[in-house]
Write an enzyme that holds these catalytic residues in place. Sequence first.
Site, mmCIF file in Angstrom:
data_model
loop_
_atom_site.group_PDB
_atom_site.id
_atom_site.type_symbol
_atom_site.label_atom_id
_atom_site.label_comp_id
_atom_site.label_asym_id
_atom_site.label_seq_id
_atom_site.Cartn_x
_atom_site.Cartn_y
_atom_site.Cartn_z
ATOM 1 N N SER A 41 0.786 -1.239 0.000
ATOM 2 C CA SER A 41 0.000 0.000 0.000
ATOM 3 C C SER A 41 0.817 1.288 0.000
ATOM 4 O O SER A 41 0.237 2.379 -0.077
ATOM 5 C CB SER A 41 -0.968 0.016 1.192
ATOM 6 N N LYS A 44 0.134 3.829 -2.683
ATOM 7 C CA LYS A 44 -0.854 4.910 -2.593
ATOM 8 C C LYS A 44 -0.213 6.290 -2.483
ATOM 9 O O LYS A 44 -0.893 7.303 -2.682
ATOM 10 C CB LYS A 44 -1.788 4.652 -1.407
ATOM 11 N N SER A 99 -5.868 3.521 4.622
ATOM 12 C CA SER A 99 -5.337 2.634 3.583
ATOM 13 C C SER A 99 -6.424 1.870 2.844
ATOM 14 O O SER A 99 -6.233 0.709 2.453
ATOM 15 C CB SER A 99 -4.304 1.649 4.162
ATOM 16 N N LYS A 212 3.034 6.727 4.963
ATOM 17 C CA LYS A 212 2.163 5.636 4.513
ATOM 18 C C LYS A 212 2.736 4.262 4.828
ATOM 19 O O LYS A 212 3.907 3.993 4.587
ATOM 20 C CB LYS A 212 1.917 5.759 3.000
#
Length: 285
Positions: A41, A44, A99, A212
């Site tokens: 993730s 992202k 997320s 993140k």
Amino acid sequence: VTAPGHAEPPDIDAEAYILIDANTGRVLCEYNSNTVLYPASTTKVMTALLAIEMGDMDEIMTASAAAVYDIGKDGMNIGIMPGEELTLEDLLNAMMVRSANEAANIIAENLSESREEFINLMNKRARELGALNTNFVNPCGAHDDNHYTTAADLAKIAYHAMKLPKFREVVRKTEHSMSPTNKHSQWDTVLYSTNHLLTGKHDGDYTVTGIKTGYTNPAGHNLVSSAENSSGVSLIAVVMGVRDYNGSRLVAEYSRKLLEYGFENYSIQNIIPRNHVIKKDVEVV
């Protein structure tokens, strides 16, 4: 940024890591930073960068069934429904704070004519930013053997993303409350950050400012993080491939150690006073 000595970087049990100066992009320390790995993730970060560059935060976006359900094995989601209408602002926050994989898909499908076109833009932008060992095949980070990057490339992408005020605003949030929609008169819960580094405590003279998390079983635990201290030093760290049953906590701990290594060993020094001329006449041959 200068280093007073040659202190050894902390012991980090990860497949790769890198620490850079967030003001200049200079690499301060690294390990296997050009090894190709799976981003999960942390993908992202690129999706958010493009969303902010291309989109209007007030734009209403509609969730397709494909966007809602195509989130990968055990993909993180917040329960968005097909046909649901949400602002880009809420989708960006759901994607970066909690997320949410479906939020990434919805953003991609609404900012481009198709998800595939948006993915092409992700790869084009990655090359523009110097992330040459990266290939994206989806906007959310669901595992695919052909979806890969490196710690160095993630640092480059994050370096440029952190220049965007809206990106900085979103990635430092510890929680987000979604607005009512045509499918949710109210949401059951507040969205809390998946980033333990951001939500945890530390003793140092610095503030964690993002960024993140990422996890799939093939990728292990990844974290792109950032922090700044009162002296004006701003750092970005990337830790990839932490494999442990307590990996989500460990990747945050390793990132904290890496950031603190940077703050302890690097400082901003004024080498030349403002408006000072070193040499007026330079011969050009």
